[in-house]
Design a protein around this motif. Structure first.
Motif, PDB file in Angstrom:
ATOM      1  N   ARG A 267      25.757  23.214  63.701  1.00  0.00           N
ATOM      2  CA  ARG A 267      27.040  22.778  63.133  1.00  0.00           C
ATOM      3  C   ARG A 267      28.171  23.574  63.748  1.00  0.00           C
ATOM      4  O   ARG A 267      28.008  24.730  64.124  1.00  0.00           O
ATOM      5  N   THR A 268      29.297  22.926  63.845  1.00  0.00           N
ATOM      6  CA  THR A 268      30.495  23.588  64.347  1.00  0.00           C
ATOM      7  C   THR A 268      31.706  22.911  63.723  1.00  0.00           C
ATOM      8  O   THR A 268      31.639  21.770  63.274  1.00  0.00           O
ATOM      9  N   ALA A 269      32.805  23.631  63.696  1.00  0.00           N
ATOM     10  CA  ALA A 269      34.049  23.057  63.163  1.00  0.00           C
ATOM     11  C   ALA A 269      35.184  23.420  64.100  1.00  0.00           C
ATOM     12  O   ALA A 269      35.225  24.510  64.664  1.00  0.00           O
ATOM     13  N   ASP A 270      36.114  22.487  64.269  1.00  0.00           N
ATOM     14  CA  ASP A 270      37.263  22.757  65.128  1.00  0.00           C
ATOM     15  C   ASP A 270      38.355  23.460  64.334  1.00  0.00           C
ATOM     16  O   ASP A 270      38.188  23.805  63.161  1.00  0.00           O
ATOM     17  N   ILE A 271      39.471  23.652  64.955  1.00  0.00           N
ATOM     18  CA  ILE A 271      40.565  24.398  64.329  1.00  0.00           C
ATOM     19  C   ILE A 271      41.096  23.710  63.069  1.00  0.00           C
ATOM     20  O   ILE A 271      41.654  24.339  62.190  1.00  0.00           O
ATOM     21  N   GLU A 272      40.877  22.396  62.989  1.00  0.00           N
ATOM     22  CA  GLU A 272      41.307  21.650  61.802  1.00  0.00           C
ATOM     23  C   GLU A 272      40.224  21.597  60.727  1.00  0.00           C
ATOM     24  O   GLU A 272      40.331  20.852  59.766  1.00  0.00           O
ATOM     25  N   ARG A 273      39.169  22.366  60.929  1.00  0.00           N
ATOM     26  CA  ARG A 273      38.054  22.479  59.986  1.00  0.00           C
ATOM     27  C   ARG A 273      37.275  21.173  59.822  1.00  0.00           C
ATOM     28  O   ARG A 273      36.749  20.885  58.757  1.00  0.00           O
ATOM     29  N   SER A 274      37.203  20.404  60.852  1.00  0.00           N
ATOM     30  CA  SER A 274      36.424  19.177  60.838  1.00  0.00           C
ATOM     31  C   SER A 274      34.999  19.522  61.262  1.00  0.00           C
ATOM     32  O   SER A 274      34.750  19.814  62.432  1.00  0.00           O
ATOM     33  N   LEU A 275      34.076  19.486  60.306  1.00  0.00           N
ATOM     34  CA  LEU A 275      32.704  19.889  60.556  1.00  0.00           C
ATOM     35  C   LEU A 275      31.956  18.796  61.307  1.00  0.00           C
ATOM     36  O   LEU A 275      32.009  17.627  60.955  1.00  0.00           O
ATOM     37  N   THR A 276      31.251  19.193  62.356  1.00  0.00           N
ATOM     38  CA  THR A 276      30.433  18.277  63.148  1.00  0.00           C
ATOM     39  C   THR A 276      29.025  18.853  63.246  1.00  0.00           C
ATOM     40  O   THR A 276      28.857  20.036  63.509  1.00  0.00           O
ATOM     41  N   ILE A 277      28.047  17.980  63.047  1.00  0.00           N
ATOM     42  CA  ILE A 277      26.646  18.387  63.093  1.00  0.00           C
ATOM     43  C   ILE A 277      26.044  17.965  64.431  1.00  0.00           C
ATOM     44  O   ILE A 277      26.275  16.862  64.900  1.00  0.00           O
ATOM     45  N   GLY A 278      25.268  18.842  65.057  1.00  0.00           N
ATOM     46  CA  GLY A 278      24.497  18.495  66.236  1.00  0.00           C
ATOM     47  C   GLY A 278      25.196  18.627  67.573  1.00  0.00           C
ATOM     48  O   GLY A 278      24.689  18.151  68.573  1.00  0.00           O
ATOM     49  N   VAL A 279      26.335  19.272  67.637  1.00  0.00           N
ATOM     50  CA  VAL A 279      27.055  19.389  68.910  1.00  0.00           C
ATOM     51  C   VAL A 279      26.386  20.400  69.833  1.00  0.00           C
ATOM     52  O   VAL A 279      26.214  20.154  71.018  1.00  0.00           O
ATOM     53  N   HIS A 280      25.982  21.532  69.304  1.00  0.00           N
ATOM     54  CA  HIS A 280      25.428  22.612  70.123  1.00  0.00           C
ATOM     55  C   HIS A 280      23.934  22.806  69.923  1.00  0.00           C
ATOM     56  O   HIS A 280      23.387  23.859  70.228  1.00  0.00           O
ATOM     57  N   GLY A 281      23.278  21.803  69.403  1.00  0.00           N
ATOM     58  CA  GLY A 281      21.845  21.894  69.145  1.00  0.00           C
ATOM     59  C   GLY A 281      21.404  20.708  68.308  1.00  0.00           C
ATOM     60  O   GLY A 281      22.139  19.724  68.182  1.00  0.00           O
ATOM     61  N   PRO A 282      20.226  20.772  67.724  1.00  0.00           N
ATOM     62  CA  PRO A 282      19.679  19.641  66.965  1.00  0.00           C
ATOM     63  C   PRO A 282      20.552  19.243  65.774  1.00  0.00           C
ATOM     64  O   PRO A 282      21.112  20.092  65.093  1.00  0.00           O
ATOM     65  N   GLU A 283      20.628  17.942  65.552  1.00  0.00           N
ATOM     66  CA  GLU A 283      21.382  17.459  64.394  1.00  0.00           C
ATOM     67  C   GLU A 283      20.498  17.363  63.151  1.00  0.00           C
ATOM     68  O   GLU A 283      20.997  17.181  62.051  1.00  0.00           O
ATOM     69  N   ARG A 284      19.189  17.474  63.340  1.00  0.00           N
ATOM     70  CA  ARG A 284      18.252  17.470  62.217  1.00  0.00           C
ATOM     71  C   ARG A 284      17.282  18.636  62.366  1.00  0.00           C
ATOM     72  O   ARG A 284      16.799  18.921  63.456  1.00  0.00           O
ATOM     73  N   LEU A 285      17.006  19.281  61.234  1.00  0.00           N
ATOM     74  CA  LEU A 285      16.026  20.363  61.197  1.00  0.00           C
ATOM     75  C   LEU A 285      15.011  20.042  60.115  1.00  0.00           C
ATOM     76  O   LEU A 285      15.365  19.925  58.941  1.00  0.00           O
TER      77      LEU A 285
END
Length: 187
Positions: free
Chosen positions: A154-172
């Motif tokens: 998971r990662t979030a940009d400066i506007e705090r918009s959370l995104t899942i799976g950008v830098h690794g698996p989207e499911r664990l």
């Protein structure tokens, strides 16, 4: 804290962090349970060899269920739908997985596919990070590449918009494999 309490705490915390938990009674049930759980995820699996993978004949079980199992090659895990890796320890306090990821294939299988399947023996769940560090030190030298995983990427940009799976698996998917005798707390 009793091992049952550690398992319950780990399961609760890992779920809060977005992981799916699949409890399996013991090693004999692993292949069938995992093949069934992975059907909606795709049919190509990158499998990193480990003691639990070998003990359970997991490759054979997945192949028999119609999966294409990849263990080697220059493009290992790059086209796989799921990556399957045994993790060394779980941390009950945070629902975190710990792994000696010195082997490149372990990192690739855990990070490249959209779904990471983390195999974890329930007897390897510890209360906190301090206990995990102590367990690694009891084993000998510190891992050359140490990985902690808490939930899907998971990662979030400066506007705090959370995104899942950008830098690794989207499911664990964490597969908790029940004890079948013997205690290996030091391993």
């Amino acid at each position: 804290m009793a091992q049952e309490d550690l398992i319950a705490a780990f399961t609760r915390q890992a779920g809060v962090m977005g992981a799916q938990i699949l409890p399996v009674e013991g090693r004999r049930e692993l292949g069938k349970a995992l093949a069934e759980a992975l059907k909606p995820c795709g049919r190509r699996a990158a499998l990193f060899a480990s003691p639990l993978v070998r003990e359970t004949n997991l490759e054979e079980a997945l192949t028999a269920a119609g999966f294409t199992v990849e263990k080697d090659g220059p493009d290992f895990a790059r086209e796989a739908d799921v990556g399957i890796v045994e993790f060394d320890y779980g941390i009950a306090e945070t629902g975190t997985l710990a792994m000696d990821a010195t082997a490149l294939k372990a990192r690739l299988a855990a990070m490249l596919p959209l779904t990471c399947v983390a195999l974890l023996r329930t007897k390897r769940i510890r209360a906190n990070l301090t206990e995990v560090i102590e367990a690694y030190l009891e084993r000998g030298s510190w891992p050359g590449y140490f990985t902690l995983v808490t939930g899907p990427s998971r990662t979030a940009d400066i506007e705090r918009s959370l995104t899942i799976g950008v830098h690794g698996p989207e499911r664990l998917l964490i597969v908790l494999v029940g004890d079948e005798g013997g205690d290996d707390r030091g391993r």
